[in-house]
Design an enzyme around this catalytic site. Structure first.
Site, PDB file in Angstrom:
ATOM      1  N   ASP A  17     -28.851  33.569  12.672  1.00 32.89           N
ATOM      2  CA  ASP A  17     -29.831  34.152  13.580  1.00 32.89           C
ATOM      3  C   ASP A  17     -30.016  33.308  14.838  1.00 32.89           C
ATOM      4  O   ASP A  17     -29.831  32.089  14.816  1.00 32.89           O
ATOM      5  CB  ASP A  17     -31.202  34.253  12.889  1.00 32.89           C
ATOM      6  CG  ASP A  17     -31.281  35.397  11.899  1.00 32.89           C
ATOM      7  OD1 ASP A  17     -30.215  35.909  11.502  1.00 32.89           O
ATOM      8  OD2 ASP A  17     -32.407  35.754  11.502  1.00 32.89           O
ATOM      9  N   ASP A  18     -30.456  33.978  15.901  1.00 33.99           N
ATOM     10  CA  ASP A  18     -31.028  33.359  17.106  1.00 33.99           C
ATOM     11  C   ASP A  18     -30.014  32.783  18.084  1.00 33.99           C
ATOM     12  O   ASP A  18     -30.395  32.155  19.062  1.00 33.99           O
ATOM     13  CB  ASP A  18     -32.054  32.262  16.758  1.00 33.99           C
ATOM     14  CG  ASP A  18     -33.212  32.792  15.935  1.00 33.99           C
ATOM     15  OD1 ASP A  18     -33.337  34.024  15.806  1.00 33.99           O
ATOM     16  OD2 ASP A  18     -33.995  31.973  15.412  1.00 33.99           O
ATOM     17  N   HIS A  68     -30.963  41.599  16.958  1.00 33.31           N
ATOM     18  CA  HIS A  68     -32.089  40.727  16.591  1.00 33.31           C
ATOM     19  C   HIS A  68     -33.138  40.755  17.711  1.00 33.31           C
ATOM     20  O   HIS A  68     -33.864  39.784  17.903  1.00 33.31           O
ATOM     21  CB  HIS A  68     -31.560  39.308  16.343  1.00 33.31           C
ATOM     22  CG  HIS A  68     -32.491  38.413  15.560  1.00 33.31           C
ATOM     23  ND1 HIS A  68     -33.148  38.825  14.416  1.00 33.31           N
ATOM     24  CD2 HIS A  68     -32.856  37.113  15.744  1.00 33.31           C
ATOM     25  CE1 HIS A  68     -33.872  37.811  13.947  1.00 33.31           C
ATOM     26  NE2 HIS A  68     -33.723  36.759  14.740  1.00 33.31           N
ATOM     27  N   HIS A  72     -36.967  38.135  20.832  1.00 33.98           N
ATOM     28  CA  HIS A  72     -37.428  37.527  19.574  1.00 33.98           C
ATOM     29  C   HIS A  72     -38.958  37.568  19.413  1.00 33.98           C
ATOM     30  O   HIS A  72     -39.585  36.564  19.043  1.00 33.98           O
ATOM     31  CB  HIS A  72     -36.928  36.076  19.477  1.00 33.98           C
ATOM     32  CG  HIS A  72     -36.809  35.581  18.057  1.00 33.98           C
ATOM     33  ND1 HIS A  72     -37.846  34.948  17.395  1.00 33.98           N
ATOM     34  CD2 HIS A  72     -35.789  35.609  17.181  1.00 33.98           C
ATOM     35  CE1 HIS A  72     -37.459  34.613  16.174  1.00 33.98           C
ATOM     36  NE2 HIS A  72     -36.199  34.997  16.015  1.00 33.98           N
ATOM     37  N   HIS A 163     -29.348  29.653  10.711  1.00 35.09           N
ATOM     38  CA  HIS A 163     -29.634  29.767  12.147  1.00 35.09           C
ATOM     39  C   HIS A 163     -28.642  28.940  12.955  1.00 35.09           C
ATOM     40  O   HIS A 163     -28.412  27.775  12.636  1.00 35.09           O
ATOM     41  CB  HIS A 163     -31.066  29.308  12.442  1.00 35.09           C
ATOM     42  CG  HIS A 163     -32.107  30.219  11.865  1.00 35.09           C
ATOM     43  ND1 HIS A 163     -32.369  30.284  10.522  1.00 35.09           N
ATOM     44  CD2 HIS A 163     -32.921  31.127  12.462  1.00 35.09           C
ATOM     45  CE1 HIS A 163     -33.309  31.194  10.310  1.00 35.09           C
ATOM     46  NE2 HIS A 163     -33.670  31.726  11.466  1.00 35.09           N
TER      47      HIS A 163
END
Length: 200
Positions: A17-18, A68, A72, A163
């Site tokens: 993620d991210d 995603h 965020h 992540h």
């Protein structure tokens, strides 16, 4: 929220993620290239705008890019219109950079409400969670903690979360490197989330 898939095949989906991130995303790509496996990257639109070349590289190597959101946020705190905008802005960037629309979605902070659920239903997105939340790699709890907490969650059809964006992710990279090669030696296939969903 889909945290695992029911399958008799020895297969797992490892997700990040991210990102994209100029240091850690290429390191993840290197690990998966050596292991001949695929990963899924739930990327943030703002980061993709900063590092478009990395997005293209991820797609070219056959990994999946999931939605995603653009910036965020906690989706449960947004109006339905803003929530939809976050999702669709992200889609546009992914399509622009890779030529493909994303087909899986993970809400930031795994936070959602009934509005989120109905928007995702309308858009046709499965909402993807993960089994190894206790690993908490985003807190940098140590390589051994990330590894052991994740290994406890490995079984046929597991989805695992890590992540590659925001902050120092070196612990994550070390833990994932060990995990990936252990899984390979145990005969697990490393699939994208979409490939794993297709086994159900």
């Amino acid at each position: 929220m889909i945290n695992e898939v029911s399958t008799s095949q020895k297969a797992v989906a490892i997700t990040f993620d991210d990102g994209p991130n100029p240091i850690y995303t290429p390191e993840v790509l290197d690990i998966f290239a050596k292991a001949e496996g695929k990963a899924t990257f739930f990327m943030i639109g703002e980061q993709m705008e900063r590092y478009p070349e990395i997005v293209k590289e991820v797609a070219e190597q056959g990994h999946e890019i999931g939605n995603h959101t653009f910036s965020h946020p906690k989706l449960s705190e947004l109006s339905p219109a803003d929530c939809l905008s976050e999702i669709e802005r992200n889609e546009e960037i992914i399509q622009e950079l890779t030529g493909q629309l994303p087909v899986v979605f993970r809400p930031p902070y795994l936070d959602y409400n009934n509005d989120t659920i109905s928007i995702l239903k309308d858009k046709g997105y499965p909402m993807i969670g993960a089994l190894n939340m206790e690993a908490q790699d985003w807190e940098q709890p140590g390589v051994e903690h990330i590894l052991s907490a994740s290994k406890k969650c490995v079984r046929n059809g597991s989805i695992l979360i890590f992540h590659d964006g925001f902050g120092d992710r070196s612990q994550t990279i070390q833990a994932v490197k060990k995990l990936v090669f252990e899984l390979k030696s145990e005969g697990y296939q490393l699939l994208t989330v979409s490939e794993l969903l297709n086994l159900d």
